[in-house]
Design an enzyme around this catalytic site. Structure first.
Site, mmCIF file in Angstrom:
data_model
loop_
_atom_site.group_PDB
_atom_site.id
_atom_site.type_symbol
_atom_site.label_atom_id
_atom_site.label_comp_id
_atom_site.label_asym_id
_atom_site.label_seq_id
_atom_site.Cartn_x
_atom_site.Cartn_y
_atom_site.Cartn_z
ATOM 1 N N CYS A 190 15.380 -0.522 0.849
ATOM 2 C CA CYS A 190 16.625 -1.417 0.734
ATOM 3 C C CYS A 190 16.576 -2.362 1.944
ATOM 4 C CB CYS A 190 17.973 -0.341 0.975
ATOM 5 S SG CYS A 190 17.820 0.954 0.134
ATOM 6 N N ARG B 178 10.154 -5.417 -0.924
ATOM 7 C CA ARG B 178 10.340 -4.166 -0.530
ATOM 8 C C ARG B 178 10.661 -3.087 -1.598
ATOM 9 N NH1 ARG B 178 11.873 -4.121 5.371
ATOM 10 N NH2 ARG B 178 13.319 -2.504 5.075
ATOM 11 N N TRP C 19 17.890 0.369 -3.267
ATOM 12 C CA TRP C 19 16.678 1.280 -3.849
ATOM 13 C C TRP C 19 17.282 2.638 -3.904
ATOM 14 C CZ3 TRP C 19 13.140 5.379 -2.477
ATOM 15 C CH2 TRP C 19 12.102 5.361 -3.355
ATOM 16 N N ASN D 81 21.385 0.695 5.024
ATOM 17 C CA ASN D 81 20.238 1.293 4.580
ATOM 18 C C ASN D 81 19.907 2.674 5.147
ATOM 19 O OD1 ASN D 81 19.260 -1.248 3.492
ATOM 20 N ND2 ASN D 81 17.561 -1.774 5.099
ATOM 21 N N GLY D 82 19.043 3.428 4.492
ATOM 22 C CA GLY D 82 18.793 4.921 5.058
ATOM 23 C C GLY D 82 19.445 5.901 4.444
ATOM 24 N N GLU E 266 -7.986 6.219 -2.813
ATOM 25 C CA GLU E 266 -7.270 4.878 -2.865
ATOM 26 C C GLU E 266 -7.173 4.159 -4.036
ATOM 27 O OE1 GLU E 266 -5.158 1.398 -1.272
ATOM 28 O OE2 GLU E 266 -5.102 3.685 -0.685
ATOM 29 N N LYS F 70 -4.023 3.153 -6.186
ATOM 30 C CA LYS F 70 -3.789 1.723 -6.750
ATOM 31 C C LYS F 70 -3.428 1.632 -8.213
ATOM 32 C CE LYS F 70 -3.630 -0.570 -3.109
ATOM 33 N NZ LYS F 70 -2.980 0.982 -2.395
ATOM 34 N N GLU G 169 -0.200 3.165 -9.127
ATOM 35 C CA GLU G 169 0.761 2.245 -8.457
ATOM 36 C C GLU G 169 1.288 1.382 -9.323
ATOM 37 O OE1 GLU G 169 1.035 2.412 -3.686
ATOM 38 O OE2 GLU G 169 -0.660 1.431 -4.639
ATOM 39 N N HIS H 276 -16.023 21.890 -10.159
ATOM 40 C CA HIS H 276 -14.788 22.866 -9.787
ATOM 41 C C HIS H 276 -13.498 22.500 -10.304
ATOM 42 C CE1 HIS H 276 -17.490 24.812 -6.650
ATOM 43 N NE2 HIS H 276 -17.946 23.522 -6.355
ATOM 44 N N LYS I 278 7.983 -1.209 -0.480
ATOM 45 C CA LYS I 278 6.905 -1.492 0.468
ATOM 46 C C LYS I 278 7.171 -0.762 1.810
ATOM 47 C CE LYS I 278 3.531 -4.180 1.964
ATOM 48 N NZ LYS I 278 2.407 -3.818 1.202
#
Length: 612
Positions: free
Chosen positions: A2, A27, A74, A98-99, A485, A489, A492, A508, A607
């Site tokens: 947010c 964000r 958000w 926010n939070g 990574e 990506k 995401e 395995h 973000k």
């Protein structure tokens, strides 16, 4: 996560608030709203979706005002709906937040007993009602806010306005970032200085527990009711360089900015093939005493830490542990003296990492243990930088795309610089390795430029991923974290389910997933693990898997049936993870574009993760 923008001025700030929200879109958010105080009333508009929807509504309603607050939300408590969007109002009080207010349910029940009716599912609405209730016993908005803050448990940043105080904006910081933008005849607040850069480059950074009162001509900051001073810092205009330019997306622009970003990052530490005398000078005494390293990070930063573990142990013989911050902070870890605790974060505000840092510092102090703390991040003014003993900046510039690219590779460059410095101080780094790696670091931007020349070939490969639903990434040694990574990506931004594995783990479990419809991405630098990696590739092909190989140009790996190869310029093996990050970033980018997803603002993600 947010975003907050607010201000008090002599002019109408409607457009400033909207433009500020636009600059915070990176964000991540699902709704947006604005509230302005004008002639004794609160004018509010809220919309689900993009800020553009809100902007249209505000334009049609012709809302103006010189005092106001705005927000991108958000969803945490309650679905993305207009009723749940901020600002929230109680009578003549409006609040953005926010939070998370952890005890909101208990507070809500108390307020309902007093007759308050809730119109949202959010935790934020309790704050508006609490302030409204407090104003019944005091006409002073600041005192009303100060009186309710002790009731709030959690991490939060608040912006509060009241119709009876048309020249006053109250803001609170407790565990969530907040800055004050200092102007002439006007002052502003935001959760990110980027939102305010078009109107000021002078900022005051609030600390934990600060409550501030802003008017057009003054800024007062209070801690426990006592007036305190917070310095005003002037930012270099370069930090505002955050437009897409000729690129279609921020992510692509930031991929192509990596050579320059790495050049900037290493230039702060190197003088030719030697470390500069002043590089991390203040940390030398601590580095001399440390016996091990503990890295704490989340997401992409955690992958950077995993690579650093190989480097710390193989290059300078220093034990290193890496842990996900959200696990580390809750498992009551044993705090060991003479340990360097390294926090890695793009923003320097990541909630779990910051909480883990603070908990570690408290536990060390309680046991009278000597530890050192360090931050590696991209924001010089962040909480982590201010709260650790030492810091090393990644000079990547603003990174807007949610999927981290240049922040990640500059973290790797910074971590290598840290390792070289610690090895030098502890005399565990050979002169040969120092010369080899510093030479290779200077050469890395050119190798990345050459690697970017393979973009068209990667675009062609990405066409084969367009209809896929699953993917495996495989690597060995320091390429294993790059496999993780690469999978992250792809997940995401393209929404393809992807997993990264150490290639030696194929037998395995993951091999059971391989069939004719399973693309398998291989990271193949020309190192001492190459022959074993080739055997893993044979295992995949024997099960009908289709290979997409990013291979060193001298690896001997070539195209054949169901084996697609993009050759990567030969690079120093220590620094290969930096270079091999580039093709997996490009692959995920092109696949996402082909699938029509929102590359820069993928669904459900943010973000800067400033809440748990």
């Amino acid at each position: 996560m947010c975003g907050i923008v607010g201000g008090v001025a002599e002019r109408s700030i409607t457009n400033i608030l909207i433009e500020g929200l636009k600059r915070l879109e990176y964000r991540g958010y699902d709704s947006a709203g604005v509230a302005l105080v004008d002639r004794g009333q609160i004018l509010r508009e809220r919309r689900v979706g993009k800020v553009a929807n809100l902007e249209q509504a505000v334009t049609e309603a012709d809302i103006i005002g010189s005092l106001g607050i705005a927000h991108t939300r958000w969803a945490t408590h309650g679905k993305p709906t207009e009723n749940n969007a901020h600002p929230h109002i109680s009578g003549d009080v409006a609040v953005v937040h926010n939070g998370i207010i952890e005890n909101y349910q208990e507070l809500k029940e108390q307020l309902q007993a007093l007759g308050y009716v809730f119109t949202s599912q959010t935790d934020t609405e309790v704050v508006a009602h609490l302030v409204h209730e407090a104003l019944k016993t005091t006409p002073d908005l600041l005192k009303a806010v100060e009186s309710i803050v002790p009731q709030l448990k959690g991490a939060y940043a608040l912006g509060i306005v009241h119709t009876a105080h048309p020249d006053e904006l109250i803001t609170v910081r407790e565990g969530s970032p907040l800055v004050i933008g200092v102007g002439i005849g006007e002052n502003f607040i935001s959760s990110d200085q980027l939102a305010l850069l078009p109107i000021t480059n002078r900022f005051m950074y609030l600390e934990e527990g600060d409550i501030a009162r802003l008017t057009r001509d003054s800024i007062e900051v209070f801690v426990n009711g006592q007036l305190v001073e917070r310095p005003v810092k002037e930012l270099d205009a370069a930090v505002s360089n955050a437009s897409k330019g000729e690129y279609k997306h921020y992510m692509l622009k930031e991929i192509y900015e990596q050579p320059e970003a790495i050049q900037q990052t290493i230039s702060q530490a190197l003088n030719g093939n030697a470390l500069r005398d002043d590089f991390l000078k203040s940390a030398e005494a601590d580095f001399n005493t440390i016996q091990q390293v503990q890295i704490i990070a989340c997401g992409t930063s955690y992958h950077a830490g995993m690579i650093a573990k190989y480097w710390f142990e193989q290059l300078i013989d220093l034990p290193c542990q890496v842990e996900i911050a959200s696990e580390f902070r809750y498992r009551s870890p044993v705090i060991v003296g003479n340990t360097l605790y390294v926090c890695i974060s793009q923003s320097g505000e990541t909630a779990d990492t910051l909480a883990a840092l603070r908990d570690t510092q408290k536990r060390a102090a309680a046991k009278n243990l000597t530890i050192s703390t360090m931050t590696i991040c991209n924001v010089a003014t962040s909480s982590m930088v201010r709260e650790t003993d030492h810091h090393l900046l990644t000079l990547a510039g603003p990174e807007i795309g949610v999927a981290s690219t240049k922040a990640f590779t500059t973290q790797l460059a910074a971590l290598m610089l840290l390792i070289l410095k610690v090895g030098q101080i502890k005399q565990t780094l050979s002169a040969e390795n120092l010369a080899e790696i510093t030479t290779a670091l200077w050469h890395t931007p050119k190798v990345i430029l050459d690697t970017l020349q393979g973009d068209k070939a990667i675009l062609r490969l990405s066409e084969l991923f367009k209809e896929k639903q699953h993917c495996l990434f495989l690597g060995r040694g320091t390429e294993f974290p790059i496999a993780l990574e690469g999978a992250l990506k792809l997940k995401e931004i393209s929404y393809i389910h992807a997993e990264g594995y150490a290639a030696g783990e194929l037998k395995h479990g993951p091999l059971a997933l391989v069939d004719n419809d399973m693309p398998v991405v291989i990271l193949a630098p020309n190192d001492d693990m190459l022959d074993k990696l080739k055997s893993n590739m044979e295992e995949v092909q024997a099960r009908g898997g289709e290979l997409f190989v990013f291979a060193d140009e001298n690896s001997g790996i070539s195209e054949k049936d169901r084996q697609h190869v993009v050759h990567i310029p030969t690079t120093n093996n220590w620094l290969a993870p930096i270079v091999y990050s580039i093709p997996v970033q490009l692959l995920s980018y092109h696949v996402a574009v082909l699938r029509g997803t929102d590359v820069d603002q993928p669904r459900n993600l943010a973000k800067s993760v400033t809440v748990e």
